[in-house]
Design an enzyme around this catalytic site. Structure first.
Site, PDB file in Angstrom:
ATOM      1  N   HIS A  50       0.950  -1.100  -0.100  1.00  0.00           N
ATOM      2  CA  HIS A  50      -0.041   0.118  -0.007  1.00  0.00           C
ATOM      3  C   HIS A  50       0.970   1.139   0.143  1.00  0.00           C
ATOM      4  O   HIS A  50       2.002   1.333   0.454  1.00  0.00           O
ATOM      5  CB  HIS A  50      -0.803  -0.017   1.312  1.00  0.00           C
ATOM      6  CG  HIS A  50      -2.044   0.933   1.623  1.00  0.00           C
ATOM      7  ND1 HIS A  50      -1.662   2.438   1.479  1.00  0.00           N
ATOM      8  CD2 HIS A  50      -3.368   0.802   1.162  1.00  0.00           C
ATOM      9  CE1 HIS A  50      -2.884   3.138   1.661  1.00  0.00           C
ATOM     10  NE2 HIS A  50      -3.745   2.143   1.364  1.00  0.00           N
ATOM     11  N   ASP A  58       3.120  -4.010   7.947  1.00  0.00           N
ATOM     12  CA  ASP A  58       1.681  -3.625   7.799  1.00  0.00           C
ATOM     13  C   ASP A  58       0.727  -4.372   7.914  1.00  0.00           C
ATOM     14  O   ASP A  58       0.380  -5.403   7.207  1.00  0.00           O
ATOM     15  CB  ASP A  58       1.641  -2.995   6.403  1.00  0.00           C
ATOM     16  CG  ASP A  58       0.064  -2.336   5.952  1.00  0.00           C
ATOM     17  OD1 ASP A  58      -0.796  -2.508   6.825  1.00  0.00           O
ATOM     18  OD2 ASP A  58      -0.120  -1.994   4.861  1.00  0.00           O
ATOM     19  N   GLN A  94      -4.471  -5.664   7.012  1.00  0.00           N
ATOM     20  CA  GLN A  94      -5.393  -6.789   6.466  1.00  0.00           C
ATOM     21  C   GLN A  94      -5.235  -8.237   7.228  1.00  0.00           C
ATOM     22  O   GLN A  94      -5.984  -8.858   6.736  1.00  0.00           O
ATOM     23  CB  GLN A  94      -5.102  -6.761   4.916  1.00  0.00           C
ATOM     24  CG  GLN A  94      -5.208  -5.454   4.280  1.00  0.00           C
ATOM     25  CD  GLN A  94      -6.649  -5.128   3.726  1.00  0.00           C
ATOM     26  OE1 GLN A  94      -7.546  -5.783   4.146  1.00  0.00           O
ATOM     27  NE2 GLN A  94      -6.890  -3.950   3.764  1.00  0.00           N
ATOM     28  N   LYS A 126     -11.003  -1.172  10.112  1.00  0.00           N
ATOM     29  CA  LYS A 126     -10.943  -2.652   9.427  1.00  0.00           C
ATOM     30  C   LYS A 126     -11.222  -3.802  10.258  1.00  0.00           C
ATOM     31  O   LYS A 126     -11.453  -4.963   9.820  1.00  0.00           O
ATOM     32  CB  LYS A 126      -9.752  -2.878   8.645  1.00  0.00           C
ATOM     33  CG  LYS A 126      -9.465  -1.725   7.667  1.00  0.00           C
ATOM     34  CD  LYS A 126      -7.984  -1.931   7.019  1.00  0.00           C
ATOM     35  CE  LYS A 126      -7.773  -1.041   6.113  1.00  0.00           C
ATOM     36  NZ  LYS A 126      -8.629  -0.732   4.735  1.00  0.00           N
ATOM     37  N   CYS A 167      -4.878   2.286  -3.492  1.00  0.00           N
ATOM     38  CA  CYS A 167      -3.698   2.852  -3.074  1.00  0.00           C
ATOM     39  C   CYS A 167      -2.403   1.872  -3.182  1.00  0.00           C
ATOM     40  O   CYS A 167      -1.636   1.673  -2.375  1.00  0.00           O
ATOM     41  CB  CYS A 167      -3.870   3.077  -1.624  1.00  0.00           C
ATOM     42  SG  CYS A 167      -5.288   4.481  -1.187  1.00  0.00           S
TER      43      CYS A 167
END
Length: 358
Positions: A77, A150, A153, A176, A316
């Protein structure tokens, strides 16, 4: 969150009256809940406004030296790519295969003793591919580099333990994972958090200020400048409690079954280009695709008219789309614990109708 606004709306860590004390207790209880979710301690959890700010806090707060390099990937991202582009710092990009799989051997070749940071996604927000974080952690450790992950997700969708991952920092967002917008999390090993400078120095970050100098508080308070997102943190804490009651492993299995059916259904349709690993591989509940001859936004609009909500565009992740997929964008369906098998079938029927009528 409504309880906060109705019953004890006050600032945290700044007062001794009963409302401030209650607000502080609830705020810190949320910090402990988040820490427990990922196997961390409360003192290793910094509240931010989102994943982007959490990653930027690490990049901007580190003391960089000329000649250092950062190793990242084409899967990232923009939030885990742009912050590392700093003056005098080389950014090396590891490329995955067509399905988004990363080879740990590529990191062994890219990382050296001048590598300051290895930054990678735990789970691709376009392809659903899982990264070999534990193997990459070993490579980073051998060279004394930070491993910045990151987890936007992954943390909401599966069990994540920062000790097992071996990461130095992990970032993720509340919105999220059934929480409110405007709240994010940065986990960091205590000794490395203490090396960071605050992104927003000022109120709440200082132990002492004189006309000629200042001393920052220890993390996490020393990195949380100004009035924090109190209601949002409280809301995130409650979302985490709910997710833990449901069980992250139960969520993972539920998504896995829905993802497998969605992929099998899409692969059975002609005129589609489906991205990411095949159904038999372990992957996340993200499925991206394109319909031949149609713009992703057009497909998303037609699906919306059928009551199916998807994302469209580059998500993104422009380098991934342009350099790996050879497309400016894609249509992305995302699955979570609240989705059902019936909704997947409705989605497949709607996509099938678009393919037939294109």
């Amino acid at each position: 969150m409504l309880e906060f606004y109705r019953e004890y709306r006050a600032n945290v860590e700044r007062g001794v009256h009963r409302l401030s004390v209650r607000a502080t207790e609830e705020f810190e209880a949320a910090r402990r809940e988040v820490a427990g979710l990922i196997g961390a301690s409360a003192g290793e959890i910094v509240f931010t406004k989102n994943t982007t700010e959490a990653l930027s806090l690490v990049a901007a707060g580190r003391e960089w030296r000329k000649g250092e390099n950062v190793v990242t990937t084409l899967l990232e991202h923009h939030s885990n790519l742009l912050p590392w582009r700093r003056p005098g710092v080389e950014v090396r990009v590891v490329r995955p295969d067509r399905e988004g799989r990363l080879d740990p051997g590529e990191f062994e070749r890219a990382v050296d003793d001048r590598t300051a940071v290895v930054a990678l996604t735990h789970l691709s927000n376009v392809l659903g591919t899982l990264s070999p974080v534990e193997e990459v952690a070993e490579v980073a450790s051998e060279h004394g580099a930070w491993l910045v992950v990151d987890g936007a997700q992954s943390v909401p969708h599966r069990e994540v333990d920062v000790r097992k991952l071996g990461c130095t920092f992990l970032a993720f967002s509340g919105h999220k994972m059934l929480g409110p917008t405007g709240i994010g999390v940065l986990y960091g090993r205590r000794e490395e958090l203490e090396r960071l400078s605050p992104l927003c120095p000022g109120g709440g970050t200082v132990r002492e200020v004189t006309s000629g100098g200042h001393e920052f508080l220890e993390p996490p308070a020393g990195l949380e400048g100004g009035t924090p997102p109190i209601a949002e943190a409280v809301g995130l804490g409650e979302a985490v409690r709910y997710l833990r009651r449901v069980g992250l492993e139960n969520i993972r299995r539920h998504e896995e079954a829905l993802t497998r059916r969605m992929l099998e259904g899409l692969w059975g349709l002609k005129g589609l280009e489906v991205y990411g690993p095949p159904p038999e591989e372990e992957r996340g509940g993200i499925v991206s695709f394109n319909v031949e001859g149609m713009d992703p936004h057009e497909v998303a609009s037609l699906l919306d008219a059928s009551g199916v909500l998807v994302r469209s565009g580059h998500h993104c992740a422009m380098p991934l789309h342009l350099e790996l997929l050879g497309r400016p964008g894609s249509v992305r369906a995302s699955l979570y614990l609240y989705n059902t098998a019936e909704e997947v079938e409705r989605f497949l029927e709607a996509v099938g109708e678009i393919v037939r009528l294109r």
